[in-house]
Design a protein around this motif. Structure first.
Motif, PDB file in Angstrom:
ATOM      1  N   TYR A 133       0.822  -1.214   0.000  1.00 28.43           N
ATOM      2  CA  TYR A 133       0.000   0.000   0.000  1.00 28.43           C
ATOM      3  C   TYR A 133       0.856   1.263   0.000  1.00 28.43           C
ATOM      4  O   TYR A 133       0.341   2.361   0.167  1.00 28.43           O
ATOM      5  N   ASN A 135       2.415   4.308  -1.464  1.00 29.12           N
ATOM      6  CA  ASN A 135       2.280   5.224  -2.587  1.00 29.12           C
ATOM      7  C   ASN A 135       1.540   4.616  -3.781  1.00 29.12           C
ATOM      8  O   ASN A 135       2.042   4.643  -4.904  1.00 29.12           O
ATOM      9  N   HIS A 300      -0.682  12.717  -1.000  1.00 22.44           N
ATOM     10  CA  HIS A 300      -1.953  12.012  -0.844  1.00 22.44           C
ATOM     11  C   HIS A 300      -2.936  12.785   0.034  1.00 22.44           C
ATOM     12  O   HIS A 300      -4.140  12.750  -0.216  1.00 22.44           O
ATOM     13  N   GLU A 309      -5.449   6.882   5.467  1.00 20.22           N
ATOM     14  CA  GLU A 309      -4.987   6.505   4.138  1.00 20.22           C
ATOM     15  C   GLU A 309      -3.668   7.188   3.791  1.00 20.22           C
ATOM     16  O   GLU A 309      -2.732   6.552   3.293  1.00 20.22           O
ATOM     17  N   ARG A 313      -0.182   5.184   3.221  1.00 19.79           N
ATOM     18  CA  ARG A 313       0.413   5.252   1.880  1.00 19.79           C
ATOM     19  C   ARG A 313       1.838   5.770   1.908  1.00 19.79           C
ATOM     20  O   ARG A 313       2.594   5.580   0.947  1.00 19.79           O
TER      21      ARG A 313
END
Length: 335
Positions: A133, A135, A300, A309, A313
């Motif tokens: 997970y 990037n 992100h 998230e 990431r």
């Protein structure tokens, strides 16, 4: 470094035109409450109401005596207990407690999301196992990688937890004029990710100004949305004002030892007003891959991802790390 800023500017412009990359919704988040801890029960209910978490997403477990660390067997029983009560719609899990925060040498959130990494514990200073997970393309959900993200909501104080929940929720109402502070300190060993600090400049459409500084700390700033540095302890936190949704962390060995006293706990960031943070629970050495990558985290979050998230990431090798805070904060999600 100029290329990094250019990429951020393009990402922000794309986000403004196309909408958010982060898609996590309250209906996709499970809330795990420890019935053996009164604060967990009270704070879990506060969060359920604040975020409208469906009753079907509430999981009750029992972890007596608030141990800081679980062994692998204890953890697997806990993980099975949680997973057995979750539906296929669940993309992420919020554990409402401070401790336990480690599974042997793993962070409990990494162990839950990726599985317990026994090889890392054989030599904690070796390179980590890559996260699938790290990037990903905008819009990729955890289930696309056959995982559920996880985070801890600390329970040391009901009032502090209430304030944290309110900050997370408030982050969704407006995009404030804000600053992002990336500090290259005098602690050379803890500057391993400074190569990824974006250069100073303004990010259009996001009312964000990046400050790349050669300082050991900042003082008196009132506009903080991002603060990343490398120090054993970060000074002057009590002089700062963090905006709702702010992300902040420091690269040091034991920030994830949340109730430890040897180095500054990542909890200090939340107590100072940040909304989410990260730290490692065992000696990682200073591989930048074991800590949030500044450019990836910034990209992100600016694209509209939630805090959980964006943080997940941004860490390439997260097995020793623990993610803490309010997972659904998303100040840059398009409204």
């Amino acid at each position: 470094m100029r290329l990094i800023l250019s990429a951020l500017l393009l990402a922000a412009a794309h986000a403004h035109a196309q909408g958010p990359a982060g898609g996590l919704q309250p209906s996709q988040l499970a809330l795990v409450i420890n019935d053996d801890e009164p604060n967990s029960v009270e704070i879990g209910e506060l969060y359920r109401v604040a975020r409208g978490i469906p009753d079907a997403n509430i999981v009750h477990v029992r972890i007596p005596n608030r141990p800081k660390k679980l062994d692998a067997e204890q953890f697997e029983r806990l993980r099975h207990d949680i997973d057995s009560k979750l539906g296929p719609n669940i993309q992420a899990v919020l554990m409402v407690w401070t401790a336990p925060y480690a599974v042997e040498c793993n962070g409990i959130t990494a162990a839950y999301t990726l599985g317990f990494d026994a090889d890392q514990c054989a030599k904690t200073c070796r390179p980590g196992t890559p996260s699938t997970y790290f990037n990903p393309a905008p819009g990729v959900m955890p289930s696309d990688r056959s995982m559920r993200l996880s985070m801890l909501l600390p329970t040391e104080s009901v009032e502090q937890a209430r304030a944290l929940i309110e900050r997370g929720k408030a982050s969704g109402f407006r995009v404030p004029t804000a600053g992002a502070y990336f500090l290259i300190t005098g602690d050379k060993a803890r500057n391993s990710r400074a190569q990824f600090f974006p250069p100073s400049g303004a990010v259009p459409n996001r009312k964000l100004t990046i400050h790349r500084l050669r300082e050991d700390y900042i003082e008196g700033k009132r506009d903080i949305m991002f603060y990343q540095t490398g120090r054993v302890r970060v000074d002057k936190l009590d002089s700062l004002q963090f905006l709702p949704g702010a992300l902040a962390d420091h690269l040091t060995s034991f920030g994830g030892d949340l109730l430890g006293e040897g180095q500054m706990s990542s909890l200090k960031w939340l107590e100072a007003g940040a909304t989410a943070s990260y730290g490692t629970v065992s000696e990682p050495c200073n591989y930048w891959q074991k800590f949030p990558n500044p450019g990836v985290l910034l990209r992100h979050y600016l694209l509209g991802a939630t805090a959980i998230e964006a943080y997940w990431r941004s860490v390439a090798w997260p097995s020793q790390g623990v993610f803490i805070g309010e997972p659904l904060a998303a100040p840059y999600r398009r409204r």
